[in-house]
Design a protein around this motif. Sequence first.
Motif, PDB file in Angstrom:
ATOM      1  N   MET A 234       0.856  -1.190   0.000  1.00 14.18           N
ATOM      2  CA  MET A 234       0.000   0.000   0.000  1.00 14.18           C
ATOM      3  C   MET A 234       0.888   1.235   0.000  1.00 14.18           C
ATOM      4  N   LEU A 235       0.614   2.128  -0.928  1.00 17.12           N
ATOM      5  CA  LEU A 235       1.446   3.328  -1.050  1.00 17.12           C
ATOM      6  C   LEU A 235       0.805   4.469  -0.259  1.00 17.12           C
ATOM      7  N   VAL A 236       1.519   4.888   0.778  1.00 16.48           N
ATOM      8  CA  VAL A 236       0.998   5.924   1.681  1.00 16.48           C
ATOM      9  C   VAL A 236       1.795   7.197   1.443  1.00 16.48           C
ATOM     10  N   ALA A 284       5.677  -0.687   9.371  1.00 17.48           N
ATOM     11  CA  ALA A 284       5.465  -2.041   9.921  1.00 17.48           C
ATOM     12  C   ALA A 284       4.378  -2.784   9.140  1.00 17.48           C
ATOM     13  N   GLN A 285       4.639  -4.057   8.871  1.00 17.77           N
ATOM     14  CA  GLN A 285       3.663  -4.885   8.137  1.00 17.77           C
ATOM     15  C   GLN A 285       2.391  -5.097   8.952  1.00 17.77           C
ATOM     16  N   LEU A 286       1.297  -5.330   8.238  1.00 18.61           N
ATOM     17  CA  LEU A 286       0.022  -5.627   8.902  1.00 18.61           C
ATOM     18  C   LEU A 286      -0.546  -6.901   8.295  1.00 18.61           C
ATOM     19  N   LYS A 287      -1.310  -7.626   9.115  1.00 19.45           N
ATOM     20  CA  LYS A 287      -1.990  -8.805   8.560  1.00 19.45           C
ATOM     21  C   LYS A 287      -3.487  -8.621   8.794  1.00 19.45           C
ATOM     22  N   HIS A 288      -4.270  -8.795   7.736  1.00 21.56           N
ATOM     23  CA  HIS A 288      -5.715  -8.660   7.873  1.00 21.56           C
ATOM     24  C   HIS A 288      -6.347  -9.955   7.369  1.00 21.56           C
ATOM     25  N   SER A 289      -7.262 -10.501   8.167  1.00 19.84           N
ATOM     26  CA  SER A 289      -7.867 -11.780   7.756  1.00 19.84           C
ATOM     27  C   SER A 289      -9.277 -11.582   7.227  1.00 19.84           C
ATOM     28  N   PRO A 299       2.962  -1.544   4.093  1.00 18.11           N
ATOM     29  CA  PRO A 299       2.751  -0.136   3.784  1.00 18.11           C
ATOM     30  C   PRO A 299       4.089   0.549   3.487  1.00 18.11           C
ATOM     31  N   ILE A 300       4.101   1.339   2.436  1.00 16.39           N
ATOM     32  CA  ILE A 300       5.317   2.063   2.050  1.00 16.39           C
ATOM     33  C   ILE A 300       5.007   3.554   2.145  1.00 16.39           C
ATOM     34  N   LEU A 301       5.824   4.276   2.887  1.00 20.92           N
ATOM     35  CA  LEU A 301       5.564   5.704   3.097  1.00 20.92           C
ATOM     36  C   LEU A 301       6.435   6.564   2.191  1.00 20.92           C
ATOM     37  N   VAL A 302       5.780   7.526   1.545  1.00 21.03           N
ATOM     38  CA  VAL A 302       6.527   8.525   0.761  1.00 21.03           C
ATOM     39  C   VAL A 302       6.175   9.887   1.338  1.00 21.03           C
ATOM     40  N   LYS A 335      -5.606   1.748  10.849  1.00 22.80           N
ATOM     41  CA  LYS A 335      -4.434   1.506  11.710  1.00 22.80           C
ATOM     42  C   LYS A 335      -3.219   2.306  11.243  1.00 22.80           C
ATOM     43  N   ILE A 336      -3.011   2.334   9.925  1.00 22.84           N
ATOM     44  CA  ILE A 336      -1.836   3.053   9.397  1.00 22.84           C
ATOM     45  C   ILE A 336      -1.969   4.543   9.721  1.00 22.84           C
TER      46      ILE A 336
END
Length: 342
Positions: A234-236, A284-289, A299-302, A335-336
């Motif tokens: 995900m590009l943040v 930080a990675q997230l896991k969603h079920s 998530p990648i932050l720019v 969360k992000i």
Amino acid sequence: MKQAFADKVLTWFDVFGRHDLPWQKSLTPYPVWISEIMLQQTQVQTVIPYFNRFMARFPSVKALARADLDEVLSLWTGLGYYARARNLHKTANIISEFHQGEFPRSQQDLLQLPGIGRSTAGAISAICFNERVAILDGNVKRVISRVFAIGGYPGQRETAEQLWAKAEAVLPHDRINAYTQAMMDLGATVCVGKAPLCGACPVNEACLALERQSISDYPGKKPKVSKPTRSTIMLVVKTQAGEIRLAQRPPEGIWGGLYSFPELTQEELDALTPHLPSPPRALAQLKHSFTHFHLLIEPILVEIDAIGDIPRIDREAWVSEDNSEAFGLCRPAQKIIQTLLG
Ligand code: SF4
């Protein structure tokens, strides 16, 4: 046995049932419907504040029909299973447009509406219109499966049919409205999942699971299937002023209509990186079920100076501390954003 079962449940309900939940103030279809939908998969204590906010903003089915889906989704943020909110909005529109704002009165007719299954339709028609029909929500399933020792996973058709047949067979002829609420209350407050309070249960003398000391076998567990794991990036994008870029998802499919971040594959990110105003940084990675798979999110932050420093994308919106309540966000985006805005 039949009348005795219902009589015992009703006598217990008169003394020990819950009579002051917010949706019990007026047993009319609109609040009963909203509460029934919210209570699917969600505990009463979690639902109460959501229900109160929802009713304050959309006090009638017509008000809900007129509302923007975005706003409905924003009031649903955190409850999950967003198809429920989209179906509420669709159904409110159907009732306003084709039923003059009045709910159909029978279970059969209610069943035709989006998002209303057999148990929810039964709850509305039994509680509001005294129709003599059964319900089988999670709480009632637990009571019926234990009292009558009906094994098997209720999600399987054969087990569900046995449970429905038994739930119908023990219906009383009078006070169907109170009986329906009584069964929900019995499952929610006495015949609870772990450590049921059998000593306080009005039907303990008839309960086969208790007699056989096999309560934990009922209802049967879902057969285990291992879910696959998918991954996404995900590009943040965040400005110096603390605005974070969102993208609204298409109306159908996963998180339909909610706000999230644009998703990319690793190849797409590699191709994009040289054109970004600053080097991307992994969060930080997230896991969603989901029901059928797990999603691993990277998530990648720019970071950029200001909104104009990056090309616009489709259906974009910028969230900041001041307006974060205004967006219906999927859980990972929530969360992000919490992490970034503190
Ligand atoms: S006796 Fe116990 S297990 Fe049986 S219905 Fe009552 S609370 Fe549930």
